[in-house]
Design a protein around this motif. Structure first.
Motif, PDB file in Angstrom:
ATOM      1  N   ASP A   1       0.838  -1.251   0.019  1.00 51.60           N
ATOM      2  CA  ASP A   1      -0.004   0.042   0.059  1.00 51.60           C
ATOM      3  C   ASP A   1       0.964   1.344  -0.196  1.00 51.60           C
ATOM      4  O   ASP A   1       0.591   2.329  -0.313  1.00 51.60           O
ATOM      5  CB  ASP A   1      -0.809  -0.150   1.075  1.00 51.60           C
ATOM      6  CG  ASP A   1      -1.814  -0.910   1.166  1.00 51.60           C
ATOM      7  OD1 ASP A   1      -2.234  -1.653   0.035  1.00 51.60           O
ATOM      8  OD2 ASP A   1      -2.284  -1.317   2.139  1.00 51.60           O
ATOM      9  N   ALA A   2       2.230   1.140   0.714  1.00 54.86           N
ATOM     10  CA  ALA A   2       2.975   2.266   0.381  1.00 54.86           C
ATOM     11  C   ALA A   2       3.721   2.463  -0.885  1.00 54.86           C
ATOM     12  O   ALA A   2       3.973   3.291  -1.412  1.00 54.86           O
ATOM     13  CB  ALA A   2       4.185   2.074   1.574  1.00 54.86           C
ATOM     14  N   LEU A   3       4.039   1.317  -1.373  1.00 54.83           N
ATOM     15  CA  LEU A   3       4.875   1.250  -2.713  1.00 54.83           C
ATOM     16  C   LEU A   3       4.264   1.752  -3.925  1.00 54.83           C
ATOM     17  O   LEU A   3       4.720   2.383  -4.599  1.00 54.83           O
ATOM     18  CB  LEU A   3       5.240  -0.349  -3.072  1.00 54.83           C
ATOM     19  CG  LEU A   3       6.547  -0.615  -2.527  1.00 54.83           C
ATOM     20  CD1 LEU A   3       6.999  -2.369  -2.846  1.00 54.83           C
ATOM     21  CD2 LEU A   3       7.701   0.405  -2.898  1.00 54.83           C
ATOM     22  N   ARG A   4       2.807   1.282  -3.951  1.00 56.56           N
ATOM     23  CA  ARG A   4       2.027   1.866  -5.008  1.00 56.56           C
ATOM     24  C   ARG A   4       2.025   3.439  -5.408  1.00 56.56           C
ATOM     25  O   ARG A   4       2.731   3.904  -6.287  1.00 56.56           O
ATOM     26  CB  ARG A   4       0.576   1.264  -4.994  1.00 56.56           C
ATOM     27  CG  ARG A   4      -0.182   1.211  -6.339  1.00 56.56           C
ATOM     28  CD  ARG A   4      -1.357   0.568  -6.141  1.00 56.56           C
ATOM     29  NE  ARG A   4      -1.962   0.340  -4.713  1.00 56.56           N
ATOM     30  CZ  ARG A   4      -2.703   1.103  -3.987  1.00 56.56           C
ATOM     31  NH1 ARG A   4      -3.021   2.258  -4.500  1.00 56.56           N
ATOM     32  NH2 ARG A   4      -2.985   0.611  -2.647  1.00 56.56           N
ATOM     33  N   PRO A   5       1.686   4.202  -4.206  1.00 55.24           N
ATOM     34  CA  PRO A   5       1.945   5.425  -4.334  1.00 55.24           C
ATOM     35  C   PRO A   5       3.090   6.170  -4.452  1.00 55.24           C
ATOM     36  O   PRO A   5       3.250   7.034  -4.946  1.00 55.24           O
ATOM     37  CB  PRO A   5       0.982   6.240  -3.058  1.00 55.24           C
ATOM     38  CG  PRO A   5       0.856   4.905  -2.475  1.00 55.24           C
ATOM     39  CD  PRO A   5       1.017   3.625  -2.958  1.00 55.24           C
ATOM     40  N   LEU A   6       3.922   5.334  -3.774  1.00 56.88           N
ATOM     41  CA  LEU A   6       5.487   5.911  -3.465  1.00 56.88           C
ATOM     42  C   LEU A   6       6.015   5.670  -5.058  1.00 56.88           C
ATOM     43  O   LEU A   6       6.880   6.754  -5.567  1.00 56.88           O
ATOM     44  CB  LEU A   6       6.177   5.003  -2.873  1.00 56.88           C
ATOM     45  CG  LEU A   6       6.450   5.410  -1.203  1.00 56.88           C
ATOM     46  CD1 LEU A   6       6.994   4.448  -0.352  1.00 56.88           C
ATOM     47  CD2 LEU A   6       7.226   6.876  -0.986  1.00 56.88           C
ATOM     48  N   THR A   7       5.816   4.741  -5.796  1.00 53.52           N
ATOM     49  CA  THR A   7       6.408   4.487  -7.064  1.00 53.52           C
ATOM     50  C   THR A   7       5.837   5.743  -7.895  1.00 53.52           C
ATOM     51  O   THR A   7       6.390   6.254  -8.826  1.00 53.52           O
ATOM     52  CB  THR A   7       6.053   3.177  -7.556  1.00 53.52           C
ATOM     53  OG1 THR A   7       6.418   2.217  -6.610  1.00 53.52           O
ATOM     54  CG2 THR A   7       6.904   2.965  -8.893  1.00 53.52           C
ATOM     55  N   ALA A   8       4.363   5.868  -7.701  1.00 51.44           N
ATOM     56  CA  ALA A   8       3.759   7.067  -8.428  1.00 51.44           C
ATOM     57  C   ALA A   8       4.375   8.356  -8.304  1.00 51.44           C
ATOM     58  O   ALA A   8       4.538   9.226  -9.401  1.00 51.44           O
ATOM     59  CB  ALA A   8       2.249   7.208  -8.199  1.00 51.44           C
ATOM     60  N   LEU A   9       4.835   8.704  -7.349  1.00 48.21           N
ATOM     61  CA  LEU A   9       5.253   9.852  -6.884  1.00 48.21           C
ATOM     62  C   LEU A   9       7.019  10.093  -7.171  1.00 48.21           C
ATOM     63  O   LEU A   9       7.377  10.992  -8.057  1.00 48.21           O
ATOM     64  CB  LEU A   9       5.148  10.347  -5.391  1.00 48.21           C
ATOM     65  CG  LEU A   9       3.972  10.582  -4.912  1.00 48.21           C
ATOM     66  CD1 LEU A   9       3.756  11.295  -3.708  1.00 48.21           C
ATOM     67  CD2 LEU A   9       3.108  11.628  -5.858  1.00 48.21           C
ATOM     68  N   TYR A  10       7.475   8.883  -6.929  1.00 49.89           N
ATOM     69  CA  TYR A  10       9.206   9.164  -6.857  1.00 49.89           C
ATOM     70  C   TYR A  10       9.838   8.129  -7.486  1.00 49.89           C
ATOM     71  O   TYR A  10      10.950   7.974  -7.710  1.00 49.89           O
ATOM     72  CB  TYR A  10       9.771   9.280  -5.343  1.00 49.89           C
ATOM     73  CG  TYR A  10       8.848  10.266  -4.696  1.00 49.89           C
ATOM     74  CD1 TYR A  10       8.978  11.554  -4.911  1.00 49.89           C
ATOM     75  CD2 TYR A  10       8.293   9.948  -3.275  1.00 49.89           C
ATOM     76  CE1 TYR A  10       8.309  12.334  -3.884  1.00 49.89           C
ATOM     77  CE2 TYR A  10       7.587  10.886  -2.526  1.00 49.89           C
ATOM     78  CZ  TYR A  10       7.636  12.188  -2.991  1.00 49.89           C
ATOM     79  OH  TYR A  10       7.027  12.884  -2.083  1.00 49.89           O
ATOM     80  N   GLY A  11       8.927   7.244  -8.169  1.00 52.22           N
ATOM     81  CA  GLY A  11       9.302   6.123  -8.872  1.00 52.22           C
ATOM     82  C   GLY A  11      10.756   6.244 -10.044  1.00 52.22           C
ATOM     83  O   GLY A  11      11.425   5.136 -10.160  1.00 52.22           O
ATOM     84  N   GLY A  12      10.433   7.579 -10.437  1.00 51.46           N
ATOM     85  CA  GLY A  12      11.380   7.765 -11.655  1.00 51.46           C
ATOM     86  C   GLY A  12      12.784   8.429 -11.029  1.00 51.46           C
ATOM     87  O   GLY A  12      13.744   8.732 -12.033  1.00 51.46           O
ATOM     88  N   ARG A  13      13.016   8.410  -9.802  1.00 54.73           N
ATOM     89  CA  ARG A  13      13.875   9.157  -9.219  1.00 54.73           C
ATOM     90  C   ARG A  13      15.240   7.990  -9.123  1.00 54.73           C
ATOM     91  O   ARG A  13      15.035   6.652  -8.684  1.00 54.73           O
ATOM     92  CB  ARG A  13      13.765   9.515  -7.757  1.00 54.73           C
ATOM     93  CG  ARG A  13      12.828  10.639  -7.776  1.00 54.73           C
ATOM     94  CD  ARG A  13      12.771  11.363  -6.359  1.00 54.73           C
ATOM     95  NE  ARG A  13      13.921  11.439  -5.914  1.00 54.73           N
ATOM     96  CZ  ARG A  13      14.206  12.868  -5.365  1.00 54.73           C
ATOM     97  NH1 ARG A  13      13.531  13.744  -5.783  1.00 54.73           N
ATOM     98  NH2 ARG A  13      15.456  13.001  -4.864  1.00 54.73           N
ATOM     99  N   ALA A  14      16.564   8.540  -9.339  1.00 52.81           N
ATOM    100  CA  ALA A  14      17.565   7.350  -9.524  1.00 52.81           C
ATOM    101  C   ALA A  14      17.832   7.023  -7.930  1.00 52.81           C
ATOM    102  O   ALA A  14      18.192   5.768  -7.490  1.00 52.81           O
ATOM    103  CB  ALA A  14      18.815   8.021  -9.812  1.00 52.81           C
TER     104      ALA A  14
END
Ligand code: GLC
Length: 653
Positions: free
Chosen positions: A44-57
């Protein structure tokens, strides 16, 4: 860590790191509990986290930083609070039960300071309160601070109210008396005096990235094209020029309230840490302030962006790992279709906030009272989306803010009204400009561009008590008291947690003393943020007084609500046509029972035809749970001026 990809093995490594790190000294059972919560809530944390910051190195580092914050807070949580977490896991509907009765106050205005609030627990218990919302109490900036919504230190209590230890002690004392504590967390902005802001002004690039700072007006001008103004009178525009560093900073509210930049994951981690710090002081519910504004997007009004929801979902998932007894209340004063997602919809069902303010219901109550008709309210409520079952509305009649006439044009048009003219009528009516009106409010933030005129005033003054008492008009006084009670009865019967605003239980009138304080004088919301009048409160036992009539009736209603399983927040709430335009009806229905609440919004007696009651399935012997009296359904139902009935069927036919 930085090679972390989304894969089972890597998360195990991450978890092992936590177990060997912050959780090292915990017992095997406590570590297993964390492990279990990690498994359940990480997705449940990963889904929104990836949406916000998934593109960051550095995504993996950000993730491990957040998880370390959660694990450290779990390790620091007291045994008493850990037990509370378990209790709430056994009773997940704890905040939805009809026994939840809210009360909202400023600690200083109610009782001087936090120790004073503790001393007033017997008063709260006498009224029947089980949920106490203390208005902003963390250290605000000195001088004007928007009622405490400009925080300069989230880890310190406002010294005028006490210390963090007093907050902990108050939370413990309340918990032992069966009262949950709700505290504000101003997560959209900080005061310009906050250490982060000071470092940003001093030129530290790390902290400059905590806010939206611009070197010139190019971007601010582009954003402004689609942005509304929250305080057009005393804080026009959404950006403030900083002389100190020759930059423009985003300030949705006052110029001293700087919006935080959640595009920067460091801000999210800081705020999560603060959330869990407050949870560990014993706070049960966090009122997350101004959540609609937490993400900005060019060419939009920068409200209700999907990323604002993602932030809340991350907060919740990680809070569930560390301190699952804590729940969130969203303060999003937005239209109903935009509001529902704050309670979690679709994949985020039951994964965002548990509670949200029902602004529209509050507005419709006042609208019906001015019109003496319930047609618009019935239509608008019938057309609202269904409430998710695991949540609760925060229902209220007054709060510390103004009332903005959030009546939708399409709802008004559907019942033959012009939305614009109706909103203008409500502004006129409640600012006392309408001939023959009863209300004594004042205009807050007239916006000439939109024509909006919001309203300030206490419940009692808006409901006619101030004018009636001044004229020594006993009939009008009686009607005003009836209006006050009608509003309370409606708020109590709707689904959710009803919140009584301090002083409304005694009928406190507008308080104009704020005009003497230069830090408050330009904000007339202080008119309805009175100091508690404890002398008046003494009159609550003297039946000859208006005060006692209001207090004792509200107290009796609260007593009645607590014994009505049909008012559990999981029960559906349907507005129904009563075949009488003056009488509003709503049915609360669930396997726990059915209750029909009826309210006569006019000062004339009204009737509801018996066939209508029968159509709605209310036949035979009925009981009015409000007055505790039997009612028969064989004749038309007569209702006194402003009367409310809470009907249940005694014997099914
Ligand atoms: C919320 C508060 C309001 C405050 C604003 C800015 O809307 O209820 O009082 O002015 O946030 O923090």
């Amino acid at each position: 860590m930085s090679e972390l990809t989304v894969g089972e093995t890597d998360f195990r490594t991450l978890l092992d790191g936590l177990l060997d790190g912050p959780l090292r000294s915990m017992s095997a059972l406590e570590r297993d509990i964390f492990r279990m919560r990690f498994d359940v809530h990480l997705p449940d944390a990963l889904r929104p986290l990836t949406a916000l910051y998934g593109g960051r190195a550095d995504f993996a580092d950000q993730l491990s930083r957040l998880l370390a914050v959660a694990a450290s807070a779990y390790a620091a949580r007291s045994p008493e609070l850990r037990l509370l977490d378990l209790r709430r896991a056994c009773e997940p509907d704890w905040f939805q039960q009809p026994t939840m009765i809210g009360y909202v106050c400023y600690a200083d205005r109610f009782a001087g300071d936090l120790a004073g609030v503790r001393a007033k627990i017997p008063y709260l218990k006498e009224l029947g309160v089980t949920y106490l919302h203390l208005m902003p109490l963390l250290e605000p900036r000195p001088g004007a601070n928007d009622g405490g919504y400009a925080v300069m230190n989230y880890r310190r209590v406002n010294p005028a109210l006490g210390a963090m230890e007093d907050l902990r002690e108050l939370a413990t004392a309340l918990r032992r008396e069966g009262i949950s504590l709700c505290v504000d967390l101003v997560c959209n902005h900080t005061a310009e005096e906050h250490e982060w802001a000071r470092r940003a002004v001093a030129g530290d690039p790390v902290y400059q990235d905590y806010y939206y700072l611009f070197p010139d007006r190019i971007m601010p001008d582009q954003y402004e094209m689609a942005l509304p103004e929250v305080f057009p009178d005393f804080a026009p525009g959404n950006f403030t020029y900083l002389d100190s560093c020759d930059k423009w900073v985003w300030t949705t509210f006052n110029d001293y309230q700087w919006d935080l930049n959640y595009r920067n994951p460091a801000v999210l981690a800081e705020m999560l840490d603060i959330i869990l710090f407050l949870a560990n002081q014993g706070v049960d519910i966090l009122r997350l302030d101004a959540v609609a504004f937490m993400w900005k997007r060019l060419k939009t009004d920068c409200q209700n962006q999907p990323e604002a929801h993602a932030i809340l979902q991350i907060f919740r998932a990680l809070t569930r790992m560390a301190a699952p007894g804590l729940i969130f209340k969203a303060e999003a004063i937005v239209s109903p279709d935009k509001l529902l997602p704050y309670l979690g919809l679709g994949a985020a069902t039951h994964k965002e906030c548990e509670i949200a303010y029902h602004n529209a219901f509050m507005v419709l109550l006042w609208s019906s009272l001015a019109e003496r008709r319930a047609v618009l309210m019935t239509h608008a409520l019938q057309n609202m989306p269904e409430t998710p079952v695991n949540c609760a509305w925060l229902t209220y009649v007054r709060c510390h803010d103004d009332i903005g006439w959030a009546v939708r044009d399409e709802d008004a048009a559907a019942v033959g009204l012009s939305g614009f003219l109706h909103r203008a009528f409500l502004s006129d009516f409640y600012s006392g400009r309408f001939a023959g009106g009863f209300a004594r409010g004042v205009t807050f933030q007239h916006n000439p561009k939109t024509g909006d005129r919001r309203i300030s005033g206490t419940l009692a003054s808006l409901a006619g008590l101030e004018a009636a008492v001044e004229r020594r008009d006993w009939r009008e006084t009686d009607l005003a008291v009836r209006r006050i009670l009608l509003l309370h009865a409606m708020m109590l019967a709707f689904n959710g947690i009803p919140a009584i605003y301090m002083g409304d239980e005694l009928g406190l009138l507008n308080d104009r003393r704020y005009l003497d304080d230069p830090d408050l004088a330009d904000d007339n919301r202080w008119m309805h943020r009175p100091f508690m009048d404890w002398n008046k409160a003494e009159q609550r036992h003297d039946w000859q007084t208006v005060t006692a009539r209001i207090f004792q009736a509200v107290r009796a209603m609260i007593g009645a609500v607590k014994g009505l399983p049909s008012l559990h927040a999981q029960a559906r709430c349907h507005a129904v046509w009563t075949h009488n335009e003056q009488v509003f009806g709503m049915i609360r229905a669930s396997a726990r029972g059915r209750l029909l609440a009826l309210a006569n919004f006019s000062e004339a007696p009204q009737a509801v035809p018996r066939h209508r009651l029968h159509d709605m399935g209310f036949t035979g012997e009925l009981a009015d749970r409000l007055e505790g009296r039997p009612v028969d359904s064989w004749s038309d139902l007569r209702m006194e001026p402003y009367q409310v009935l809470w009907l249940e069927q005694l014997v099914s036919q």
